[in-house]
Design an enzyme around this catalytic site. Sequence first.
Site, short mmCIF file in Angstrom:
data_model
loop_
_atom_site.label_atom_id
_atom_site.label_comp_id
_atom_site.label_asym_id
_atom_site.label_seq_id
_atom_site.Cartn_x
_atom_site.Cartn_y
_atom_site.Cartn_z
N GLU A 33 53.26 -17.40 -16.45
CA GLU A 33 52.21 -18.05 -17.24
C GLU A 33 51.07 -17.07 -17.48
OE1 GLU A 33 49.30 -21.93 -16.64
OE2 GLU A 33 51.37 -22.05 -15.93
N ASP A 87 47.11 -17.36 -18.96
CA ASP A 87 46.16 -18.45 -19.23
C ASP A 87 44.83 -18.01 -19.80
OD1 ASP A 87 47.90 -20.25 -18.09
OD2 ASP A 87 46.87 -20.36 -16.17
N GLU A 118 41.56 -20.56 -20.24
CA GLU A 118 41.03 -21.92 -20.07
C GLU A 118 39.53 -21.87 -20.29
OE1 GLU A 118 43.85 -24.34 -17.03
OE2 GLU A 118 42.47 -22.93 -16.07
#
Length: 282
Positions: A98, A100, A102
Amino acid sequence: MKTTFLFFLILSFLFLVVALAGNFNQDVDITWGDGRAKILENGQLMTLSLDKASGSGFRSKNQYLFGKIDLKIKLVSGNSAGTVTTYYLSSIGSSHDEIDFEFLGNLSGDPYILHTNVFTQGKGDREQQFYLWFDPTKDFHTYSILWNPQSIIFSVDGTPIRQFKNMESSGIPYPKSQPMWIYSSLWNADDWATRGGLVKTDWTKAPFIASYTNFNAQACVWSSTSTSSSCNSTTQNSWLSENLDITGQSRIKWVQNNYMIYNYCNDIKRFPQGFPRECSLN
């Protein structure tokens, strides 16, 4: 030799798609939200919304194994405390990879926090957080992920803010074999998102809305049925071998010196037995 052979074997199951003029109708599927996610303006604009009942999200139609992904986002304005807008690549399963972005909302007038993380084989805990040098709610800004066999580079409006290098030669796993989808979501996380959960979501301000445009995926699209690949290091897809030049290294240092507010590699309380190995190698 085995590693090189494996890499080109993987590439034999790929073909390259260059989305120069992204269209959300063609590029993504709305995955949840019961009508709260909308594709507008003939596919050129997308919005996600959050109210007390639900948030919303979408996922790319394709899976990718390496790519240069750009997406313009205008974040939730005003009092966005408790909300989280995400934009990330992820495979599936307990040993997933993953990458990311955010965006953690905050009270009106306070800065957004840009939270980044990298998971390899199910292990994350590689957080770096930043303030931005602009108000991300006033206009669209480009958030980019470059993922190739050499490194992962996070960029904002073309300025690199973080690099995670391939350090497999030192025994550190690197995401290179699991195809990933591109995801985005807007959801309520007021148990942790703003000041560790001290500031809750003000539902009188709902619906909260994030907007998206200019989706661009120069990427190797995963196809288990393909017998050939155009995903090789050519001028057309030179991003496969792209790395930070001297200017890029200088820019990333500027961002980290002036806007980084958390780096897991400096968190002594979190790692009393010693920092993760990649911290000393970076």
